[in-house]
Design an enzyme around this catalytic site. Structure first.
Site, PDB file in Angstrom:
ATOM      1  N   ASN A  27       1.408   3.711   1.857  1.00 24.12           N
ATOM      2  CA  ASN A  27       2.064   4.092   3.117  1.00 24.12           C
ATOM      3  C   ASN A  27       3.259   3.204   3.449  1.00 24.12           C
ATOM      4  O   ASN A  27       4.062   3.553   4.316  1.00 24.12           O
ATOM      5  CB  ASN A  27       1.092   3.922   4.299  1.00 24.12           C
ATOM      6  CG  ASN A  27       0.115   5.060   4.389  1.00 24.12           C
ATOM      7  OD1 ASN A  27       0.157   5.963   3.576  1.00 24.12           O
ATOM      8  ND2 ASN A  27      -0.774   5.003   5.362  1.00 24.12           N
ATOM      9  N   LYS A  28       3.331   2.036   2.829  1.00 23.92           N
ATOM     10  CA  LYS A  28       4.292   1.031   3.293  1.00 23.92           C
ATOM     11  C   LYS A  28       5.719   1.359   2.858  1.00 23.92           C
ATOM     12  O   LYS A  28       5.941   2.219   2.012  1.00 23.92           O
ATOM     13  CB  LYS A  28       3.878  -0.357   2.777  1.00 23.92           C
ATOM     14  CG  LYS A  28       2.473  -0.767   3.220  1.00 23.92           C
ATOM     15  CD  LYS A  28       2.335  -0.814   4.725  1.00 23.92           C
ATOM     16  CE  LYS A  28       0.999  -1.331   5.215  1.00 23.92           C
ATOM     17  NZ  LYS A  28      -0.118  -0.391   5.062  1.00 23.92           N
ATOM     18  N   ASN A  29       6.678   0.637   3.440  1.00 24.62           N
ATOM     19  CA  ASN A  29       8.094   0.942   3.155  1.00 24.62           C
ATOM     20  C   ASN A  29       8.445   0.696   1.692  1.00 24.62           C
ATOM     21  O   ASN A  29       9.397   1.271   1.172  1.00 24.62           O
ATOM     22  CB  ASN A  29       9.007   0.114   4.068  1.00 24.62           C
ATOM     23  CG  ASN A  29       8.884   0.546   5.519  1.00 24.62           C
ATOM     24  OD1 ASN A  29       7.874   1.138   5.908  1.00 24.62           O
ATOM     25  ND2 ASN A  29       9.892   0.271   6.321  1.00 24.62           N
ATOM     26  N   HIS A  56       0.862  -1.196   0.000  1.00 27.27           N
ATOM     27  CA  HIS A  56       0.000   0.000   0.000  1.00 27.27           C
ATOM     28  C   HIS A  56       0.899   1.248   0.000  1.00 27.27           C
ATOM     29  O   HIS A  56       2.051   1.179   0.437  1.00 27.27           O
ATOM     30  CB  HIS A  56      -0.862  -0.121   1.280  1.00 27.27           C
ATOM     31  CG  HIS A  56      -1.654   1.078   1.622  1.00 27.27           C
ATOM     32  ND1 HIS A  56      -1.142   2.119   2.358  1.00 27.27           N
ATOM     33  CD2 HIS A  56      -2.925   1.404   1.329  1.00 27.27           C
ATOM     34  CE1 HIS A  56      -2.079   3.043   2.504  1.00 27.27           C
ATOM     35  NE2 HIS A  56      -3.162   2.630   1.891  1.00 27.27           N
TER      36      HIS A  56
END
Ligand SMILES: Cc1ncc(COP(=O)(O)O)c(C=O)c1O
Length: 374
Positions: A183-185, A181
């Site tokens: 937001n993920k790293n 997603h």
């Protein structure tokens, strides 16, 4: 006035944007060569001789991972009360019962004594969540699973690049699920992946992610399960390949920023700090339980004041039993003191690779002002 600082923002480089253009012009934009390349690259990145299959999102991947484990009606699955709703929702969608367990206040990870006490003859699986990029206590999780013959579906949505005792999450263990997603790293815009060891279960996952179809060499196919559709696109995989080139660098930058937060907020000066973990923490998010007082009585006030100063604070997460669905399942208020306190008080401070150390300093100074002056 400085630029608005959100709590997170993806970093996508120009090379990746150009490569996405090439995929869009190529005539093949859905699942194809880029997905195969991305799966291979993830396999190599994780190591451990694993098999990796991508999905449209971690939610679908978690659900199908549980299907592979045979989870269904009458079964119980142990889930932390502090996680994103998807972890428990997928259990319910399969007709099984998520049995919620409280978490530690700082690591926000499953309390293993409570997880142990939650095992019943109906328990079939446990879902540790590597929240905020900090690995759960996997030795304890796998010891419990071994003792009671449970499957483990690790919710590693927030843990791509995290190490547990020096080994990458997803390079070992039962089924391990990542999210990509925004937001993920590492992002593919939306996307997810499962890392697992068993070739037969991998084949089942392939069938489950695409209509229950098995293709034959002569171009015909068979359908053996009423499955759904979770296949990642080549456009998304191309974004993921570009992100993977930077992942270790991104995570290194996240660690530096987190270290600066610890220096600035030392000794819980402005609130309860998260567990620091070791060098394997990938710092997906930096969360704080701020010290509210008459000067700043609650989270809403704090978020408004920070917003006025050009800083966004996130909320990750409310406890599951603070949602109607789970409260009504027999988990009234008071069931999970730590998770509920986190749910009421927590804020997520800005942390993403494009930030500078000076941004961390700006956040901490603003926090001090917003918490301590009216
Ligand atoms: C802990 C956790 N589990 C599951 C998910 C679901 O991931 P996705 O949005 O890829 O479906 C997320 C995403 O926020 C998450 O943080």
């Amino acid at each position: 006035m400085s630029e608005y600082l959100p709590f997170t923002r993806p970093t996508i480089d120009e090379q990746t944007i150009a490569e996405v253009g090439e995929v869009l012009r190529s005539g093949w934009i859905t699942t194809g060569p880029k997905v195969a390349e991305f799966e291979q690259a993830l396999t190599e990145y994780l190591g451990g001789g694993r098999l990796v299959r991508t999905f449209l999102h971690a939610t679908g991947a978690l659900e199908e991972a549980l299907v592979v484990c045979g989870i269904g009606p009458g079964h119980e699955v142990i889930v932390p009360a502090m996680t994103f709703a998807a972890t428990a929702n997928v259990v319910l969608r399969l007709g099984a019962k998520p049995v919620l367990v409280d978490v530690d206040l700082r690591s926000r990870s499953l309390l293993m004594d409570q997880a142990t006490a939650a095992v019943t003859p109906k328990t079939r699986a446990i879902m540790p969540v590597h929240l905020n990029g900090l690995a759960a206590d996997l030795d304890a999780v796998y010891a419990l699973a071994g003792k009671h013959h449970l499957r483990v579906v690790e919710d590693a949505a927030q843990a791509i690049g995290t190490l547990y005792k020096g080994r990458k999450i997803g390079s070992f263990g039962d089924l391990v699920v990542f999210s990509f997603h925004p937001n993920k790293n590492l992002t593919t815009i939306e996307g997810g992946a499962v890392s697992l060891a068993d070739p037969d279960e991998t084949r089942t996952l392939e069938i489950l992610r695409f209509h229950g179809i098995t293709k034959h060499a002569d171009g015909t196919m068979d359908v053996t399960r009423p499955a759904s559709k979770h296949n990642l696109t080549d456009v998304a995989a191309c974004v993921g390949l570009g992100q993977l080139r930077h992942l270790d660098g991104f995570n290194q930058k996240r660690r530096q920023l987190a270290n600066r937060y610890f220096e600035m907020l030392a000794d819980d000066r402005l609130g309860v700090l998260p567990a620091r973990g070791d060098a394997g923490h990938s710092w997906h998010m930096f969360t704080l339980l701020p010290r509210y007082s008459s000067a700043c009585p609650d989270r809403n006030t704090l978020r408004q004041r920070m917003h006025q100063r050009g800083i966004g604070l996130g909320i990750h997460y409310q406890a599951l039993n603070q949602f109607t669905l789970y409260k009504n399942m027999g988990y009234p208020e008071g069931s999970f003191p730590n998770a509920e306190r986190i749910g009421r008080e927590t804020v997520t401070l800005p942390l993403f690779p494009a930030m500078q150390l000076s941004d961390v300093e700006r956040v901490c100074e603003a926090l001090d002002q917003c918490l301590n002056s009216r």
